[in-house]
Write an enzyme that holds these catalytic residues in place. Structure first.
Site, PDB file in Angstrom:
ATOM      1  N   ASP A  42     -15.081   5.066  50.444  1.00  0.00           N
ATOM      2  CA  ASP A  42     -14.444   4.003  50.246  1.00  0.00           C
ATOM      3  C   ASP A  42     -13.284   4.067  49.327  1.00  0.00           C
ATOM      4  OD1 ASP A  42     -15.509   3.943  47.802  1.00  0.00           O
ATOM      5  OD2 ASP A  42     -16.623   2.154  48.162  1.00  0.00           O
ATOM      6  N   SER A  43     -12.780   5.160  49.171  1.00  0.00           N
ATOM      7  CA  SER A  43     -11.519   5.538  48.312  1.00  0.00           C
ATOM      8  C   SER A  43     -10.540   5.269  49.334  1.00  0.00           C
ATOM      9  CB  SER A  43     -11.609   6.965  47.537  1.00  0.00           C
ATOM     10  OG  SER A  43     -12.132   7.745  48.738  1.00  0.00           O
ATOM     11  N   ASP A  81     -19.430   6.221  53.380  1.00  0.00           N
ATOM     12  CA  ASP A  81     -19.723   5.191  52.182  1.00  0.00           C
ATOM     13  C   ASP A  81     -20.029   4.064  52.708  1.00  0.00           C
ATOM     14  OD1 ASP A  81     -19.568   5.466  49.549  1.00  0.00           O
ATOM     15  OD2 ASP A  81     -17.681   5.811  49.279  1.00  0.00           O
ATOM     16  N   LYS A 109     -23.867   6.918  52.238  1.00  0.00           N
ATOM     17  CA  LYS A 109     -24.122   6.867  50.765  1.00  0.00           C
ATOM     18  C   LYS A 109     -23.824   5.620  50.183  1.00  0.00           C
ATOM     19  CE  LYS A 109     -20.181   8.260  48.065  1.00  0.00           C
ATOM     20  NZ  LYS A 109     -19.999   7.059  47.154  1.00  0.00           N
ATOM     21  N   GLU A 111     -23.769   3.285  46.188  1.00  0.00           N
ATOM     22  CA  GLU A 111     -23.564   3.330  44.872  1.00  0.00           C
ATOM     23  C   GLU A 111     -24.681   2.492  43.994  1.00  0.00           C
ATOM     24  OE1 GLU A 111     -19.589   2.200  43.785  1.00  0.00           O
ATOM     25  OE2 GLU A 111     -18.653   3.535  44.824  1.00  0.00           O
ATOM     26  N   GLU A 173     -20.810  10.927  39.335  1.00  0.00           N
ATOM     27  CA  GLU A 173     -19.245  10.467  39.047  1.00  0.00           C
ATOM     28  C   GLU A 173     -19.012  10.583  37.608  1.00  0.00           C
ATOM     29  OE1 GLU A 173     -17.085   7.960  41.561  1.00  0.00           O
ATOM     30  OE2 GLU A 173     -15.188   8.307  40.347  1.00  0.00           O
TER      31      GLU A 173
HETATM   32  O1  KIV Z   1     -15.214   7.038  47.910  1.00  0.00           O
HETATM   33  C1  KIV Z   1     -15.185   8.128  47.298  1.00  0.00           C
HETATM   34  O2  KIV Z   1     -14.326   9.051  47.653  1.00  0.00           O
HETATM   35  C2  KIV Z   1     -16.297   8.673  46.596  1.00  0.00           C
HETATM   36  C3  KIV Z   1     -16.180   9.790  45.843  1.00  0.00           C
HETATM   37  C4  KIV Z   1     -15.343   9.698  44.724  1.00  0.00           C
HETATM   38  C5  KIV Z   1     -17.348  10.449  45.518  1.00  0.00           C
HETATM   39  O3  KIV Z   1     -17.342   8.019  46.553  1.00  0.00           O
END
Ligand code: KIV
Length: 262
Positions: A42-43, A81, A109, A111, A173
């Site tokens: 989600d970055s 994510d 994934k 969080e 992280e």
């Molecule tokens: O969204 C992302 O890029 C991440 C990484 C920082 C692990 O969750």
């Protein structure tokens, strides 16, 4: 393509290299390089869409990006994510995770210590990667996590609980190296993948735009640049602009010459 159980077996054997990607073009590059896992992070909210927090990206955006990554990297394990609020309760998380699998993700994934959600996803045979330490979706600052004994113990206990709930890998992280090492030793059967968690983990993940130097902004303290595509891109396009303007100039001179000779 690595399966979750093959990824799990890499623990303490063969470090895992994971990178983020958000489109078919860079997913193809990652696959050609032989990356083990691609994370559609989600970055993307920051590096692709220009937002200042990851809370700005939504399921529809993430589905589009995940499908594109799958097309570009048909033979690589793709982790999608779960964006902010897409896993706010068990039912919503299940629905959204199924949508990611439908567009080609191999796993999702999420969080934080969401044990109920992880168990429900595992019951549906959806493979899950955990994420502890700095959690950008809920963070109000980007300081290292786990510096106090209390916070370090909480992260450690959450890691063990997530392993019991059924995750097959854990992203850590921005935590102290020693905590990264302790968690990596404490988890019995699943690998840790660090981003700012030191070297004594079972693998590393980086944000693609940091790793390939695709932006002009300062890097987070734990990121590392392996190429400078931003500089190369600006230089390449300057050259293109120059060539275009020069040839336009030449064409107008020759047109002028033709006009005056008549
Ligand atoms: O969204 C992302 O890029 C991440 C990484 C920082 C692990 O969750």
């Amino acid at each position: 393509m690595l399966t979750p159980s093959e990824i799990t077996k890499r623990k303490r054997q063969n470090p895992i290299a994971m990178i983020t990607a958000y489109d078919a073009c860079f997913a193809r590059i990652a696959e050609a390089a032989g990356i083990d896992m691609i994370l559609v992070g989600d970055s993307a909210a920051n590096v692709m869409l220009g937002y200042s927090t990851t809370r700005e990206i939504h399921m529809e955006d993430m589905l589009l990006l995940t499908a594109a990554v799958r097309r570009g990297a048909p033979n690589t394990h793709v982790v999608a994510d779960m964006p902010w609020q897409s896993d706010c309760d068990v039912q919503t998380a299940l629905q959204n995770a199924r949508r990611f699998i439908e567009v080609g993700a191999n796993s999702v994934k999420l969080e934080g210590s969401r044990l109920d959600v992880v168990r429900a996803l595992r019951q549906e045979s959806i493979s899950v990667v955990g994420h502890l330490g700095l959690l950008p979706q809920t963070a109000t600052n980007f300081k290292q996590r786990g510096q106090s004994t209390e916070e370090a113990e909480k992260i450690y206990d959450d890691a063990l609980a997530l392993e019991d709930a059924g995750i097959f890998a854990l992203v850590l992280e921005h935590i102290p190296e020693r905590l990264g090492a302790l968690i990596s030793q404490g988890l019995r059967g699943i690998p840790t993948i660090g981003i700012g968690a030191g070297q004594q983990v079972d693998g590393q993940v980086l944000v693609l735009h940091d790793a390939l130097g695709m932006h002009p902004f300062p890097l987070p303290p734990f990121a590392r640049k392996f190429a400078d595509l931003y500089e190369q891109g600006v230089a390449g396009l300057r050259r293109y602009i120059e060539v275009t303007r020069n040839s336009a100039e030449k064409n107008s001179y020759s047109a002028l010459a033709r006009d005056t000779s008549n």
